[in-house]
Design a protein around this motif. Sequence first.
Motif, PDB file in Angstrom:
ATOM      1  N   LYS A  43       0.809  -1.222   0.000  1.00  0.00           N
ATOM      2  CA  LYS A  43       0.000   0.000   0.000  1.00  0.00           C
ATOM      3  C   LYS A  43       0.843   1.274   0.000  1.00  0.00           C
ATOM      4  N   HIS A  44       2.169   1.103  -0.169  1.00  0.00           N
ATOM      5  CA  HIS A  44       3.067   2.258  -0.160  1.00  0.00           C
ATOM      6  C   HIS A  44       4.293   1.896  -0.995  1.00  0.00           C
ATOM      7  N   GLN A  65      -8.044   8.471  -1.459  1.00  0.00           N
ATOM      8  CA  GLN A  65      -8.028   9.805  -2.071  1.00  0.00           C
ATOM      9  C   GLN A  65      -7.353  10.848  -1.182  1.00  0.00           C
ATOM     10  N   GLY A  66      -6.813  10.405  -0.055  1.00  0.00           N
ATOM     11  CA  GLY A  66      -6.072  11.313   0.808  1.00  0.00           C
ATOM     12  C   GLY A  66      -6.863  11.886   1.965  1.00  0.00           C
ATOM     13  N   THR A  67      -8.206  11.809   1.924  1.00  0.00           N
ATOM     14  CA  THR A  67      -9.010  12.315   3.033  1.00  0.00           C
ATOM     15  C   THR A  67      -9.124  11.245   4.114  1.00  0.00           C
ATOM     16  N   SER A 114      -1.091  11.862   3.379  1.00  0.00           N
ATOM     17  CA  SER A 114      -1.122  10.470   3.828  1.00  0.00           C
ATOM     18  C   SER A 114      -1.356  10.440   5.332  1.00  0.00           C
ATOM     19  N   PHE A 115      -1.782   9.259   5.844  1.00  0.00           N
ATOM     20  CA  PHE A 115      -2.141   9.140   7.260  1.00  0.00           C
ATOM     21  C   PHE A 115      -0.984   9.499   8.174  1.00  0.00           C
ATOM     22  N   ARG A 144      -3.400   4.301  -4.902  1.00  0.00           N
ATOM     23  CA  ARG A 144      -3.048   5.535  -4.196  1.00  0.00           C
ATOM     24  C   ARG A 144      -1.907   6.238  -4.914  1.00  0.00           C
ATOM     25  N   GLY A 145      -2.131   7.473  -5.344  1.00  0.00           N
ATOM     26  CA  GLY A 145      -1.080   8.270  -5.958  1.00  0.00           C
ATOM     27  C   GLY A 145      -0.436   7.575  -7.148  1.00  0.00           C
ATOM     28  N   LYS A 146       0.891   7.570  -7.153  1.00  0.00           N
ATOM     29  CA  LYS A 146       1.663   6.988  -8.248  1.00  0.00           C
ATOM     30  C   LYS A 146       1.908   5.494  -8.082  1.00  0.00           C
TER      31      LYS A 146
END
Length: 341
Positions: A10-11, A62-64, A190-191, A39-41
Amino acid sequence: MNYKILIDIKHPAQLNLFKGLALELKNKGWTVLICYLDRGKLPAIIKREYIDFELISVGSSQGTKWSIFWDGNVKRASKFIHLIQKHKFNICIAASSAPLALACKLTKTPIIQFYDDPERKRINKINAFLSDRLFFPEIVEKNRKIDTFNCLKEWSYLSPKRFSPNVKALHNYGLKPYGYVFVREVSNKSFNYFNQEDAIICCFSEQISKKLPIILSLEDKNIQTKFPRNWIPLVEPVDDIHSLMYYSKLVISSGDSMAREGAMLGVPSIYTGIREMKANKILINQGVLKHLPGDTAVPRINYIIEASNDLELQLKFRENLVNEWDDMVDFMEQKIIEFKK
């Protein structure tokens, strides 16, 4: 027997963490399914780096905060349950994936996780409860569920056994070895970075010495115009980013992962973010990483830019780590095989 394993990513840092392991298991006849967070790229990067593997997008972010909770956790757990029931995996692997751990708990599927952030106590308790085993660097106390490895997770792809720098990576940017600075600016969407000021390095970028070229890796491309015009933005997709880091004179990062990466490559590195991390202290104690939040980093940055290079120290530092640390890929594979038995 055809053993099946699901690896959750996830990253981007987890992408690198598990790549060597995925290849080792695939070469030994395992069926390896790679699941990733939209998520993102990350989707574009993973499709390029895991070209020979079956890939499945599981959930999004989506970042929220709501999207992280609903799309990145609730929906992910539901889809993981479906995948596990369909493929009947022998074991699942992740780095702090509560949705996958929950799915494994409900389907009675073994899961072990490899992580380096004991400061996130709430999620770690959840993962420890849901997982069969949780592995951290030697910065935590062991118990029935938690064990340790003697290295940092980035070592799985930055050890000299796994990574050889290529000076050709510099040619597209007209750079000379050890004659430039590498800067990484993360987004606070990100969180991990919700409580961190956005564009930390950007805020003091004009105070940084102009003696050397500076290349810029941006997570949020929308703020590129806010940096000095003579800084060189990296063009996506970036080929061999770790060679660009290896041959830099200094790595500056507002994110903790790349700060540690720079340090493990033997490059003087400065972390400008707000997180106090035990994993960072391992490298801080080695003298190759400094934690200097915000513009408190400026004097040290400019001092290193003006100082002479010590290439022998870089090589010696990495050789020492090879002798002192576990090989992370071998360690993960060993634990999987032991658990399978």
